[in-house]
Design an enzyme around this catalytic site. Structure first.
Site, mmCIF file in Angstrom:
data_model
loop_
_atom_site.group_PDB
_atom_site.id
_atom_site.type_symbol
_atom_site.label_atom_id
_atom_site.label_comp_id
_atom_site.label_asym_id
_atom_site.label_seq_id
_atom_site.Cartn_x
_atom_site.Cartn_y
_atom_site.Cartn_z
ATOM 1 N N TRP A 378 109.019 -134.573 15.266
ATOM 2 C CA TRP A 378 109.159 -135.785 16.070
ATOM 3 C C TRP A 378 109.705 -136.935 15.241
ATOM 4 O O TRP A 378 110.177 -137.933 15.786
ATOM 5 C CB TRP A 378 107.813 -136.167 16.704
ATOM 6 C CG TRP A 378 106.802 -136.797 15.777
ATOM 7 C CD1 TRP A 378 106.350 -136.312 14.587
ATOM 8 C CD2 TRP A 378 106.107 -138.027 15.988
ATOM 9 N NE1 TRP A 378 105.414 -137.154 14.043
ATOM 10 C CE2 TRP A 378 105.233 -138.214 14.882
ATOM 11 C CE3 TRP A 378 106.107 -138.988 17.007
ATOM 12 C CZ2 TRP A 378 104.394 -139.327 14.761
ATOM 13 C CZ3 TRP A 378 105.258 -140.090 16.884
ATOM 14 C CH2 TRP A 378 104.420 -140.252 15.769
ATOM 15 N N ASP A 379 109.663 -136.804 13.925
ATOM 16 C CA ASP A 379 110.230 -137.811 13.031
ATOM 17 C C ASP A 379 111.650 -138.179 13.457
ATOM 18 O O ASP A 379 112.067 -139.339 13.373
ATOM 19 C CB ASP A 379 110.288 -137.271 11.592
ATOM 20 C CG ASP A 379 108.959 -136.742 11.080
ATOM 21 O OD1 ASP A 379 108.235 -136.113 11.864
ATOM 22 O OD2 ASP A 379 108.672 -136.929 9.897
ATOM 23 N N GLU A 523 96.648 -137.117 12.229
ATOM 24 C CA GLU A 523 96.252 -135.730 11.995
ATOM 25 C C GLU A 523 94.958 -135.606 11.202
ATOM 26 O O GLU A 523 94.557 -134.498 10.841
ATOM 27 C CB GLU A 523 97.394 -134.993 11.307
ATOM 28 C CG GLU A 523 98.627 -134.866 12.208
ATOM 29 C CD GLU A 523 99.858 -134.369 11.462
ATOM 30 O OE1 GLU A 523 99.855 -134.442 10.213
ATOM 31 O OE2 GLU A 523 100.812 -133.941 12.122
ATOM 32 N N LYS A 635 94.915 -141.522 9.615
ATOM 33 C CA LYS A 635 96.131 -141.233 8.855
ATOM 34 C C LYS A 635 97.238 -142.165 9.314
ATOM 35 O O LYS A 635 98.050 -142.630 8.521
ATOM 36 C CB LYS A 635 96.535 -139.768 9.074
ATOM 37 C CG LYS A 635 97.724 -139.315 8.244
ATOM 38 C CD LYS A 635 97.989 -137.835 8.466
ATOM 39 C CE LYS A 635 99.161 -137.359 7.618
ATOM 40 N NZ LYS A 635 99.460 -135.920 7.844
ATOM 41 N N GLN A 636 97.279 -142.443 10.603
ATOM 42 C CA GLN A 636 98.153 -143.458 11.182
ATOM 43 C C GLN A 636 97.558 -143.875 12.524
ATOM 44 O O GLN A 636 96.868 -143.076 13.180
ATOM 45 C CB GLN A 636 99.584 -142.960 11.343
ATOM 46 C CG GLN A 636 99.764 -141.742 12.205
ATOM 47 C CD GLN A 636 101.174 -141.172 12.089
ATOM 48 O OE1 GLN A 636 101.459 -140.397 11.187
ATOM 49 N NE2 GLN A 636 102.043 -141.546 12.992
#
Length: 794
Positions: A378-379, A523, A635-636
Site C-alpha cells: 500500500w506504500d 501492526e 507503530k503508527q
C-alpha cells in the site's frame, strides 16, 4: 518490580531483562550511528551543491547503506552503488521493473540481473581494489540533477605507483535500455601497462539464491560481447550486450574472451606519468517482457549506438532529466538540508517510476534494494502515488494500470478466502496473487536458534483493497481522466467494494455491521476487531462505489449495464451497500470526538515513553510481540491516517478541526514515531502542519528526512524507504504549503517553518499547471499562478 515511576509485572520484567541483555550486545557491536553521508557544503540558491549527495569516506562495514543511497536508474532499471571493480563480501544489484522469478518461502522476487558494471583494472598485473594497496583520497558524488554517479579515487599500488581514477555511470533517461560507464585513469607516477577488462557477469544471486541459467553468450568482434540468460522458474529471457572503447596515449590492443558466465573485452595500453587513459563501456539490456528476442534487440540497439560517443549519450540523458525536473522539483530556500533531502527523495522515486510500461509498479524499496523482495504494498498508492498524480500524471496512470492488470490475482485471493470481488494482495508482484510469506525464520537469542514466526499480514491486513480504490479516485479527481475511469477505474472501485460487502458481518446485539479479525496499519496489534482505519476506508470504498457507478450510468449507460451484469451488481445488492454504509461501526464518541483505534484499545495498559528513553530500537523489539499487543503503543496512528486521507480526498466524511485535534492530542503521545513505522513521521508532519503545529511538524519532517540520508533506522541497506520519500513530498505540499484541492483549482494555506524563506513547486490539476511561490510574507490563502492553459498535461 518498581523503579521510580516505572512499574511493571514480573513477567514484563523478565521480558525487559532478556531483551536488554540482547540489545546491550547489539549496541556494543554497533557503537553510535555515524553520519555516514556528508551533506556537501551548501551554496547560494541554484548552486549545484543543492543537487549533490557526497560521500567523502569509504566504510566497508556500511557499504550496503552507501550502495542504496548512490543508486541510479531510469524508470526501467535500477542499479545500486556497488563498485565497478567489486569488493569482498559485496555483490552488485541491478533490478528490472517487473522481472520476477519464483523462490521458496517468499513465492517470488525481483531478480538480480547480470552485472553490467563489471570493470577490472590492472597496473602491471596488480589489480585495482580498495581492499588492496593504499587509498590516498576518496570521494563519491551523486548528481541529482542528472542522475550521474561519480567516484574519484587516488590509489597507490602495493608495489608502488600512484594513479587517479574517476568513474562515472548513468542509466540513460533518454533510452531506458542503455547503460553507460566511463573510467578515466590518470597516472601520477606510474609507468607501465594498463589492462582494462569490461565484462557482463552472470554470476549473481539474490541473497544466495541463483535465478539464472545460460541461454547464449559470445562476442561480436574484439570489442563487443553479449550474455543471454533465462530465469529458472518463469523462463523469462534477459540479454545484455556491451562494447568497450579505450582511448590512451599509446596504441590499444583488444581481445574478446568468452569466459563461461562472464564474456568480456580486455584492452591493453601503456601509460606514463601525467598521461590519461579513458575507457567507455556502453551496455544495452532487454527482456522478453518487452520484445520477442531480447538478444537480437540488445545487439541491434548496441549496433545503432556505434555512431554515438559518451558525450552524445550524456547530452541527451541530461536533457531528458532537465525536462523531468521542470515539473517535479521542489525548492526550499533558507533550509539547505531540507531542500536537499526532499530532492533526494524525489530523485529516488523518479528513477523507480514505471514511465515506460503499465504492468509494473514501484516496490516498497523502489529499485534500490532487495528488501521485501521487490513486492508492491500500500506504500505505493497512499504514499508515493500523489507525487506522480500532481507532477507526472501519465506515470500515475501506469501505476494504477498495474493494479488493473493484476485484478485477476486479487479476485483469486478473494475466492480463496471465501469472499467476493477483489481482495488486493498485501504483497503483490507480477500477477497480483498474494506473495506475503506465511512463515519466516527469526533468530531467537534466548533459545539460541531460529524459529518460524507466523506472518498474518497476507491474510488479515486487508485495508489495502480500499487503499487501491482510494488511489484510483484520487487520480481521477485530480486529473479528470474520464476515459481511464470509465474503462478501468470504475471496475476496480466496484470490485473492491464488493469485497467489503462480503467481508462485513452483522452484529445483531449491537445493531451494526462490523469488520472483525484484521490488522490495521498499526501492526503492533493484530487480530483486532473494528480497526478504525480499516472500517473507515471500507465505508469510503462502498460510498465511492455507488457514486462512480451512478456517474458511469449517466456517461455510458451501455458500459455500466455490461459491467453490472459481469459483476452481479443487482439493485438489492446495491441497497445492501447503502445499509452497510449507514450501519458500519466506526468507534466515534460524539461527546469527546475521539475515535477508538479498535475495539478494546482504551482498555490496554498505557506506557510512559519517557521512562524508556534514550533508546535506539522499537518498543516491539524492546517488549516483544506479545507484550506490545497489550499496550497502548502504536507503530503508527491509524485514526490520524484515516482523518488525513478523508480530508485530502475532500470526502463528505472528513472530520472537523475539533475532531482532528482531539484525536491528534490522544494518539500522538502513544505513537512510537522515532522507532516505529518509517511510514509514520512524514504523514504526521503533514497533518501537524495543517493543524498549525509547525514545530512538531518540522521535527517529524526531519526524522523522516534522515531515514535514508543518515540511515537512522539502520536498514537503508535493504533499499530506499519509498513510502517515506513520497511522504516527504506530501509533508511539504499538503503540509507546509497547506494545499487544499478545490473545484476551481489548488489553493495554498502555508505554514512555513522558521527559517524557510521560500517554498516553490508546480502542480498539475485537471490538465492545467499551477506554480506556487510561497514566502513568509504570504497571508491567508493564495492561489497558484497558472503556468499553462494547455489541457493536455501528460
Amino acid at each position: 518490580w518498581v523503579h521510580g515511576d516505572l512499574k511493571c509485572t514480573w513477567s514484563r520484567y523478565q521480558t525487559l531483562r532478556s531483551n536488554l541483555r540482547r540489545n546491550v550486545k547489539i549496541w556494543l557491536q554497533k557503537g553510535s550511528l555515524p553520519n555516514r553521508v556528508k551533506l556537501a557544503p551548501f551554496g547560494k540558491p541554484g548552486d549545484m551543491n543543492r543537487w549533490t549527495i557526497t560521500g567523502t569516506t569509504f566504510e566497508a562495514d556500511h557499504q550496503g547503506y552507501q550502495e542504496t543511497v548512490f543508486t541510479i536508474g531510469n524508470g526501467y532499471v535500477g542499479t545500486r552503488g556497488a563498485f565497478e571493480e567489486g569488493y569482498p563480501g559485496r555483490q552488485p544489484v541491478t533490478l528490472v521493473h517487473g522481472l520476477y522469478d519464483d523462490v521458496p518461502i517468499v513465492h517470488t522476487e525481483l531478480v538480480n540481473a547480470p552485472n553490467w558494471l563489471d570493470l577490472n583494472i590492472e597496473l602491471d598485473g596488480q589489480r585495482f581494489r580498495l581492499d588492496k594497496g593504499e587509498v590516498l583520497a576518496y570521494e563519491r558524488q551523486l548528481d541529482l540533477r542528472s542522475g550521474v554517479l561519480t567516484r574519484c579515487v587516488r590509489w597507490r599500488r602495493p608495489a608502488g605507483g600512484t594513479v587517479h581514477l574517476v568513474f562515472e555511470r548513468f542509466a540513460s533517461l533518454d533510452d531506458p535500455h542503455v547503460l553507460v560507464l566511463r573510467c578515466r585513469l590518470t597516472s601520477v607516477d606510474f609507468s607501465g601497462v594498463v589492462m582494462i577488462q569490461a565484462g557482463i557477469s552472470g554470476i549473481v544471486d539474490n541473497q544466495g539464491y541463483r535465478h539464472w541459467q545460460i541461454v547464449d553468450q559470445g562476442g561480436e568482434g574484439p570489442r563487443q560481447v553479449y550474455l543471454t540468460v533465462e530465469t529458472k522458474a518463469t523462463a523469462t529471457v534477459l540479454s545484455e550486450a556491451a562494447t568497450l572503447t579505450v582511448n590512451g596515449p599509446s596504441p590499444v590492443a583488444y581481445v574478446a574472451l568468452n569466459c563461461p558466465w562472464t564474456p568480456m573485452v580486455t584492452a591493453h595500453c601503456k601509460v606514463e606519468p601525467g598521461q590519461t587513459v579513458t575507457a567507455d563501456k556502453i551496455v544495452t539490456l532487454f527482456t522478453a517482457r518487452e520484445v520477442a528476442s531480447p538478444q537480437t534487440a540488445a545487439l541491434d540497439r548496441l549496433a545503432r549506438l556505434t555512431s554515438r560517443d559518451y558525450g552524445d549519450l550524456r547530452k541527451t540523458h541530461d536533457a531528458a532529466w532537465q525536462v523531468l525536473w521542470e515539473t517535479c522539483d521542489v525548492t526550499i530556500d533558507g533550509d539547505a538540508e531540507a531542500d536537499l533531502a526532499v530532492r533526494f527523495s524525489l530523485f529516488h522515486l523518479l528513477i523507480a517510476a514505471p514511465r515506460f510500461e503499465e504492468r509494473s509498479s514501484i516496490p516498497a524499496k523502489t529499485l534500490s534494494g532487495l528488501g521485501y523482495r521487490g513486492h508492491v504494498f500500500w506504500d505505493t498508492e497512499i504514499f508515493m502515488l500523489p507525487l506522480f498524480v500532481y507532477t507526472q500524471p501519465q506515470i500515475a496512470r501506469n501505476m494504477l494500470m498495474y493494479r488493473y492488470h493484476t485484478l485477476s490475482g486479487a479476485r483469486r485471493k478473494a475466492i480463496a478466502q471465501g469472499y467476493e470481488g477483489a481482495m488486493v494482495a498485501w504483497e503483490s508482484a507480477a500477477t497480483g496473487d498474494e506473495t506475503t510469506p506465511r512463515w519466516v525464520p527469526v533468530w531467537v537469542q534466548e533459545q539460541g536458534e531460529e524459529q518460524l514466526v507466523r506472518i498474518w499480514c497476507g491474510d488479515i491486513e486487508q485495508h489495502i483493497s480500499a487503499d487501491v480504490a482510494y488511489a484510483v479516485h484520487h487520480y481521477w479527481r485530480a486529473t479528470g481522466d474520464d476515459e481511464f475511469m470509465a474503462d478501468y477505474g470504475v471496475e476496480m472501485v466496484l470490485e473492491t467494494a464488493r469485497f467489503w460487502a462480503s467481508r462485513v458481518v452483522w452484529n445483531a446485539d449491537a445493531n451494526r455491521y462490523e469488520i472483525c479479525d484484521v490488522i490495521g496499519p498499526d501492526e503492533n496489534h493484530d487480530h483486532v476487531d473494528n480497526n478504525a482505519f480499516t472500517n473507515g476506508m471500507a465505508r469510503w470504498n462502498l460510498e465511492t462505489g455507488l457514486t462512480v457507478l451512478s456517474w458511469l450510468q449517466e456517461r455510458s449507460p451501455a458500459k455500466a449495464s455490461r459491467l453490472m451484469t459481469a459483476l452481479d451488481l443487482y439493485p438489492m445488492m446495491l441497497a445492501r451497500w447503502q445499509q452497510i454504509i449507514d450501519y458500519l461501526y466506526l468507534g466515534l464518541d460524539d461527546d469527546t470526538g475521539l475515535i477508538e483505534q479498535f475495539d478494546g484499545f482504551y482498555e490496554l495498559e498505557t506506557v510512559s515513553f519517557d521512562a524508556y528513553e534514550p533508546r535506539d530500537i522499537a518498543f516491539q523489539a524492546l517488549f516483544g510481540i506479545e507484550e506490545t499487543q497489550r499496550l497502548q503503543i502504536l507503530k503508527q496512528p491509524d485514526v490520524l491516517m484515516l482523518l488525513y486521507l478523508m480530508e485530502l480526498a475532500g470526502s463528505t466524511r472528513a472530520a472537523d478541526e475539533v475532531t482532528i485535534r482531539a484525536n491528534w492530542a490522544y494518539y500522538t503521545p502513544r505513537t512510537d514515531l522515532t522507532h516505529g513505522s518509517s511510514l509514520g513521521p512524514a504523514i504526521q508532519a503533514a497533518l501537524a502542519a495543517r493543524l498549525g503545529e509547525v514545530d512538531e511538524a518540522i521535527a517529524c519532517f526531519r526524522l523522516a528526512a534522515d531515514t535514508d540520508l543518515r540511515d537512522v533506522r539502520g536498514n537503508t541497506a535493504e533499499g530506499i524507504h519509498g513510502a517515506t520519500a513520497g511522504g516527504l513530498w506530501q509533508a511539504v505540499v499538503f503540509g507546509f504549503a497547506g494545499i487544499r484541492l478545490t473545484n476551481s483549482g489548488p489553493v495554498a494555506e502555508p505554514q512555513l517553518p522558521p527559517g524557510w524563506s521560500r517554498l516553490a513547486f508546480r502542480l498539475c490539476w485537471r490538465g492545467r499547471w499551477y506554480e506556487f511561490d510561497l514566502r513568509p510574507t504570504n497571508r491567508g490563502s493564495s492561489r497558484g499562478k497558472i503556468a499553462s492553459s494547455n489541457s493536455d498535461a501528460s
